[in-house]
Design a protein around this motif. Structure first.
Motif, mmCIF file in Angstrom:
data_model
loop_
_atom_site.group_PDB
_atom_site.id
_atom_site.type_symbol
_atom_site.label_atom_id
_atom_site.label_comp_id
_atom_site.label_asym_id
_atom_site.label_seq_id
_atom_site.Cartn_x
_atom_site.Cartn_y
_atom_site.Cartn_z
ATOM 1 N N ILE A 287 0.825 -1.207 0.000
ATOM 2 C CA ILE A 287 0.000 0.000 0.000
ATOM 3 C C ILE A 287 0.863 1.262 0.000
ATOM 4 O O ILE A 287 0.557 2.235 -0.699
ATOM 5 N N MET A 288 1.930 1.251 0.769
ATOM 6 C CA MET A 288 2.754 2.448 0.939
ATOM 7 C C MET A 288 3.833 2.604 -0.136
ATOM 8 O O MET A 288 4.494 3.648 -0.187
ATOM 9 N N HIS A 289 4.007 1.592 -0.994
ATOM 10 C CA HIS A 289 5.049 1.690 -2.004
ATOM 11 C C HIS A 289 4.732 0.920 -3.280
ATOM 12 O O HIS A 289 4.508 1.509 -4.336
ATOM 13 N N HIS A 290 4.684 -0.411 -3.194
ATOM 14 C CA HIS A 290 4.690 -1.248 -4.392
ATOM 15 C C HIS A 290 3.522 -0.973 -5.326
ATOM 16 O O HIS A 290 3.696 -0.979 -6.556
ATOM 17 N N ASN A 291 2.335 -0.767 -4.784
ATOM 18 C CA ASN A 291 1.161 -0.639 -5.637
ATOM 19 C C ASN A 291 1.182 0.620 -6.489
ATOM 20 O O ASN A 291 0.682 0.630 -7.624
ATOM 21 N N VAL A 292 1.757 1.690 -5.958
ATOM 22 C CA VAL A 292 1.868 2.929 -6.741
ATOM 23 C C VAL A 292 2.855 2.728 -7.885
ATOM 24 O O VAL A 292 2.617 3.159 -9.014
ATOM 25 N N VAL A 293 3.961 2.063 -7.591
ATOM 26 C CA VAL A 293 4.964 1.778 -8.613
ATOM 27 C C VAL A 293 4.354 0.908 -9.711
ATOM 28 O O VAL A 293 4.573 1.158 -10.911
ATOM 29 N N GLU A 294 3.561 -0.076 -9.310
ATOM 30 C CA GLU A 294 2.923 -0.941 -10.300
ATOM 31 C C GLU A 294 1.920 -0.156 -11.129
ATOM 32 O O GLU A 294 1.836 -0.328 -12.359
ATOM 33 N N PHE A 295 1.137 0.714 -10.487
ATOM 34 C CA PHE A 295 0.170 1.524 -11.218
ATOM 35 C C PHE A 295 0.862 2.377 -12.279
ATOM 36 O O PHE A 295 0.368 2.519 -13.404
#
Length: 405
Positions: A394-402
């Motif tokens: 939530i705090m890192h990986h998902n934004v990078v994936e988006f």
């Protein structure tokens, strides 16, 4: 399972919550320079777009020749302290005089208008990167809806200012999103080609029907827009739908006449219908087949909360069970595959994760806005019930994936 992370707060010159890793923020903001819409405007269009004027001793923004009130202080100097309205949005204090609730204003910080100063601040805040969105520009499309050539000229100028001052992927840390309207499909495609050629990673749009120059509106899922969606999908460019003036004031006025949209102007109907625009937008993208026709497209909801998501999923399930022939595929699967959501910190984030999967949740601080968090990484304090692996997502990986990085 609760997190086992060791979290420490610091009392340095810039406060942060040390997560043990650098976070990636889905919702940061800049405050536009006063020439954001005028620096690159086509001279012949200047008077039809944005101008500044001094009226009664105060600098005012004119849009289409009229005083614009979307932001009460569009010069942003002075400006509210980050997180000034935190207690209000958590329901800990009642609203009243909104201007008084902002408290003492500060001279604008260089980090709100200078990308190098901002990167230095982000390092102190414990942020590896962030998506950056407008403050003023998200309210301007509605103001020019009846002059589509001026609308497109204004945002062509704005996007070139944005590239010049912030960059679309500056140092791999600041991912500033140019603004797009669907009012002119040909303009949207040409502007997308230009943005892609300049390294764009994410664009920003409003949650609203597309303006039809011939009159009225049309669905963003109309096939006339397929060349635009295709450009973005093929180029691995993400689409962020950010809150702003979505044009829903005309519906609210049917129940509660109250004049033009103004940020932080409260009314019972505005509060209770605030989730209608994202609900409608994502319902249309799914049900009108945008994701079926463009399976690589990634979209997100930013600064629109998440309370509307479970109800939309429920409605999609019911519609699909009753009339499956209306959809190209299971609409719930379609939504969960293509849509990321940045919830408000006061939302039921656990319910959201149960509804669409933790992989589609993104942390957004809304820094440095008054309604956001003073300390971006303090968002972790609202992630009750999540384990360490999910918190990092939530705090890192998902934004990078988006972002498709």
């Amino acid at each position: 399972m609760e997190s086992r992370m060791t979290i420490t707060s610091t009392t340095e010159s810039v406060a942060k919550v040390d997560l043990g890793f650098a976070a990636f923020d889905a919702d940061n903001h800049y405050y536009e320079a006063e020439d954001a819409f005028t620096r690159h405007i086509e001279p012949s269009m200047a008077k039809r777009c944005m101008q500044w004027a001094e009226i009664d001793g105060r600098k005012r923004l004119l849009v289409g020749g009229r005083i614009n009130r979307f932001i009460p202080n569009p010069t942003f100097n002075p400006v509210s302290k980050p997180g000034a309205l935190d207690a209000y949005f958590r329901g800990k204090v009642a609203g009243g005089d909104m201007r008084a609730m902002f408290g003492e204003l500060d001279p604008i910080s260089p980090a709100y208008r200078d990308r190098d100063a901002r990167i230095a601040l982000m390092a102190q805040q414990g942020l590896e990167g962030a998506m950056f969105f407008p403050t003023l520009a998200v309210g301007m499309e509605e103001s020019l809806r009846f002059d589509v050539p001026a609308l497109c000229a204004a945002f062509s100028a704005f996007n070139r200012w944005l590239l010049e001052d912030w960059g679309f992927a500056y140092q791999g840390k600041i991912f500033a999103a140019p603004y797009f309207t669907l009012a002119d499909p040909e303009w949207a495609v040409k502007e997308a080609d230009w943005a892609i050629a300049n390294g764009v990673k994410v664009i920003v749009m409003r949650t609203s029907p597309a303006i039809n120059p011939a009159g009225g509106t049309r669905s963003p899922g109309d096939k006339i827009f397929d060349p635009f969606w295709a450009r973005l999908a093929e180029a691995n460019v993400s689409v962020a739908f950010h809150s702003g003036d979505a044009g829903y004031g005309k519906y609210i006025d049917d129940w509660e006449p109250g004049g033009e949209f103004e940020a932080f102007k409260s009314s019972p109907m505005r509060v209770m219908t605030s989730d209608r625009a994202p609900f409608d937008m994502f319902a249309i993208l799914v049900s009108h087949g945008v994701f079926t026709r463009h399976p690589k497209l990634r979209v997100s909801s930013i600064e629109a909360g998440a309370d509307w998501v479970p109800n939309l999923i429920k409605k999609l399930k019911k519609a699909y069970s009753q009339q499956p022939f209306m959809f190209g595929k299971d609409p719930v699967e379609d939504f969960c595959e293509h849509v990321w959501v940045a919830p408000f910190y006061e939302d039921d984030i656990v319910l959201l994760a149960e509804t669409i999967g933790v992989e589609k949740l993104m942390f957004g601080s809304d820094f440095p806005h008054a309604e956001g968090l003073e300390v971006p990484t303090a968002f972790i304090h609202d992630l009750h019930g999540f384990n360490d692996a999910d918190i990092i997502k939530i705090m890192h990986h998902n934004v990078v994936e988006f972002l498709g990085l």
